[in-house]
Write a protein that holds these residues in place. Structure first.
Motif, short mmCIF file in Angstrom:
data_model
loop_
_atom_site.label_atom_id
_atom_site.label_comp_id
_atom_site.label_asym_id
_atom_site.label_seq_id
_atom_site.Cartn_x
_atom_site.Cartn_y
_atom_site.Cartn_z
N SER A 31 61.17 -21.25 -18.21
CA SER A 31 60.85 -21.20 -16.78
C SER A 31 60.60 -22.56 -16.16
O SER A 31 60.61 -22.68 -14.93
N ALA A 32 60.41 -23.61 -16.98
CA ALA A 32 60.26 -24.93 -16.39
C ALA A 32 61.61 -25.65 -16.29
O ALA A 32 61.67 -26.82 -15.92
N LEU A 33 62.69 -24.94 -16.60
CA LEU A 33 64.00 -25.60 -16.69
C LEU A 33 64.93 -25.22 -15.55
O LEU A 33 64.88 -24.11 -15.04
N ASP A 34 65.82 -26.16 -15.20
CA ASP A 34 66.89 -25.84 -14.26
C ASP A 34 67.76 -24.76 -14.89
O ASP A 34 67.92 -24.73 -16.11
N PRO A 35 68.37 -23.93 -14.05
CA PRO A 35 69.17 -22.81 -14.60
C PRO A 35 70.18 -23.26 -15.65
O PRO A 35 70.34 -22.60 -16.67
N GLU A 36 70.87 -24.40 -15.41
CA GLU A 36 71.93 -24.74 -16.38
C GLU A 36 71.35 -25.22 -17.71
O GLU A 36 72.05 -25.21 -18.72
N LEU A 37 70.07 -25.63 -17.72
CA LEU A 37 69.46 -26.03 -18.99
C LEU A 37 68.88 -24.83 -19.74
O LEU A 37 68.65 -24.89 -20.94
N CYS A 38 68.64 -23.74 -19.00
CA CYS A 38 68.12 -22.52 -19.65
C CYS A 38 69.06 -22.06 -20.73
O CYS A 38 68.66 -21.68 -21.82
N GLY A 39 70.36 -22.08 -20.39
CA GLY A 39 71.38 -21.52 -21.27
C GLY A 39 71.33 -22.15 -22.66
O GLY A 39 71.36 -21.44 -23.66
N GLU A 40 71.20 -23.47 -22.70
CA GLU A 40 71.24 -24.13 -24.01
C GLU A 40 70.02 -23.76 -24.85
O GLU A 40 70.12 -23.63 -26.07
N VAL A 41 68.88 -23.56 -24.20
CA VAL A 41 67.67 -23.18 -24.94
C VAL A 41 67.79 -21.71 -25.40
O VAL A 41 67.50 -21.38 -26.56
N LEU A 42 68.27 -20.86 -24.51
CA LEU A 42 68.43 -19.45 -24.88
C LEU A 42 69.45 -19.29 -26.01
O LEU A 42 69.30 -18.45 -26.88
N ASN A 43 70.48 -20.13 -26.00
CA ASN A 43 71.46 -20.07 -27.10
C ASN A 43 70.81 -20.38 -28.43
O ASN A 43 71.12 -19.75 -29.44
N VAL A 44 69.91 -21.36 -28.43
CA VAL A 44 69.20 -21.71 -29.67
C VAL A 44 68.34 -20.53 -30.11
O VAL A 44 68.33 -20.15 -31.28
N VAL A 45 67.64 -19.94 -29.17
CA VAL A 45 66.77 -18.80 -29.51
C VAL A 45 67.62 -17.64 -30.05
O VAL A 45 67.28 -17.00 -31.05
N ARG A 46 68.74 -17.42 -29.41
CA ARG A 46 69.67 -16.36 -29.83
C ARG A 46 70.13 -16.59 -31.27
O ARG A 46 70.11 -15.70 -32.10
#
Ligand SMILES: Nc1ncnc2c1ncn2[C@@H]1O[C@H](COP(=O)(O)OP(=O)(O)OP(=O)(O)O)[C@@H](O)[C@H]1O
Ligand SMILES: [Mg+2]
Length: 274
Positions: A195-210
């Motif tokens: 939630s502290a990230l710009d939308p396009e940076l969210c994706g890379e973090v969520l990919n790692v979590v995934r």
């Protein structure tokens, strides 16, 4: 699931395996007169991925914080991997845990926060080796080797020597994930990590979590405002309201046909906002 414990070792082992990885029993947390967690019961199975959603102030972060022993409980009990977190077994009964016991149980849990909480004066690599060397007493060589593996897994093999100020928010968050994993937790807690990230940076973090979820035997509890991610990633969604779980279901069912009026209202509001 209740089962009779047979003293035969095989059955005992099986029973232990069936035990939830995390168990909240009648957990209450109050700040003064404000009840933030209200007699909460929740079992999380081994390797289960649970998404926690709900309105602001409903107690989601507090749930993770008490599990991480960052805040003491007012009453109730938490067990991790069959061990009580705040108590120890003694002579067939339970006594308050000493620091050593709490540290041992807590070492099974890793947490990643909304604000990355990296040490600003340490590089990505130094951030990742610090706790394993200090707490697990790993040699520098082993800690560095493991940290490089983990930083590479989160896509940062070329950023090991960068300081947090030289990294994007998404990169800092991925270092924070690598740092938590370096302690070899069995349970990972994520509190609105994007939630502290710009939308396009969210994706890379969520990919790692995934990827973590798919490739590692980790039990995961994730507080998130991203319904799309919860839907795709979680085995179960728990909806919090006023310190209680008022509805829980597998994501398809939860999002397609929420039963509780409060849940319906929340999901409507989220949809309107996006
Ligand atoms: N240290 C504290 N002292 C007093 N009250 C607190 C403290 N920490 C949290 N609270 C209160 O407890 C309630 C639950 O807080 P919590 O952070 O768990 O909510 P949350 O569900 O994570 O909300 P959000 O979605 O906004 O992050 C809030 O009303 C908050 O003000
Ligand atoms: Mg919160």
């Amino acid at each position: 699931m209740k089962r009779d414990l047979d003293p035969a070792l095989g059955q005992l082992a099986e029973a232990q395996h069936d035990q939830p990885m995390v168990r909240f029993r009648g957990v209450t947390k109050r700040y003064g007169t404000l009840t933030v967690l209200d007699e909460l019961d929740l079992d999380i199975a081994r390797n289960e991925k649970v998404a926690i959603i709900g309105p602001s102030g409903s107690g989601k972060s507090t749930l993770l914080r008490v599990l991480m022993t960052l805040d003491p409980l007012t009453s109730g009990m938490i067990e991790v991997d069959g061990e009580p977190l705040t108590h120890m077994r003694r002579n067939g009964g339970l006594v308050p845990a000493n620091d050593r016991h709490v540290r041992a149980v807590r070492s099974k849990i890793g947490m990643v926060f909304q604000s990355f909480n990296l040490f600003p004066h340490m590089t990505a690599l130094q951030n990742t080796i610090e706790a394993p060397m200090r707490t697990l007493r790993m040699s520098r060589r082993d800690a560095v080797e493991r940290a490089r593996e983990l930083l590479s897994m989160v896509g940062l093999s070329n950023k090991c020597d960068h300081y947090p100020s030289q990294l994007s928010g998404g990169q800092q968050q991925r270092v924070a994930i690598a740092r938590a994993l370096a302690m070899r937790p069995k349970v990972m807690l994520f509190d609105e990590v994007t939630s502290a990230l710009d939308p396009e940076l969210c994706g890379e973090v969520l990919n790692v979590v995934r990827r973590l979820g798919a490739e590692h035997n980790l039990t995961m509890l994730m507080v998130t405002h991203q319904m799309g991610f919860a839907k795709e990633f979680a085995d179960r969604v728990c909806f919090f309201s006023q310190g209680k779980i008022i509805e829980q279901a597998p994501p398809q069912q939860f999002f397609a046909s929420p039963q509780h009026e409060r849940t319906q209202q929340f999901l409507r509001a989220v949809r309107e906002a996006t």
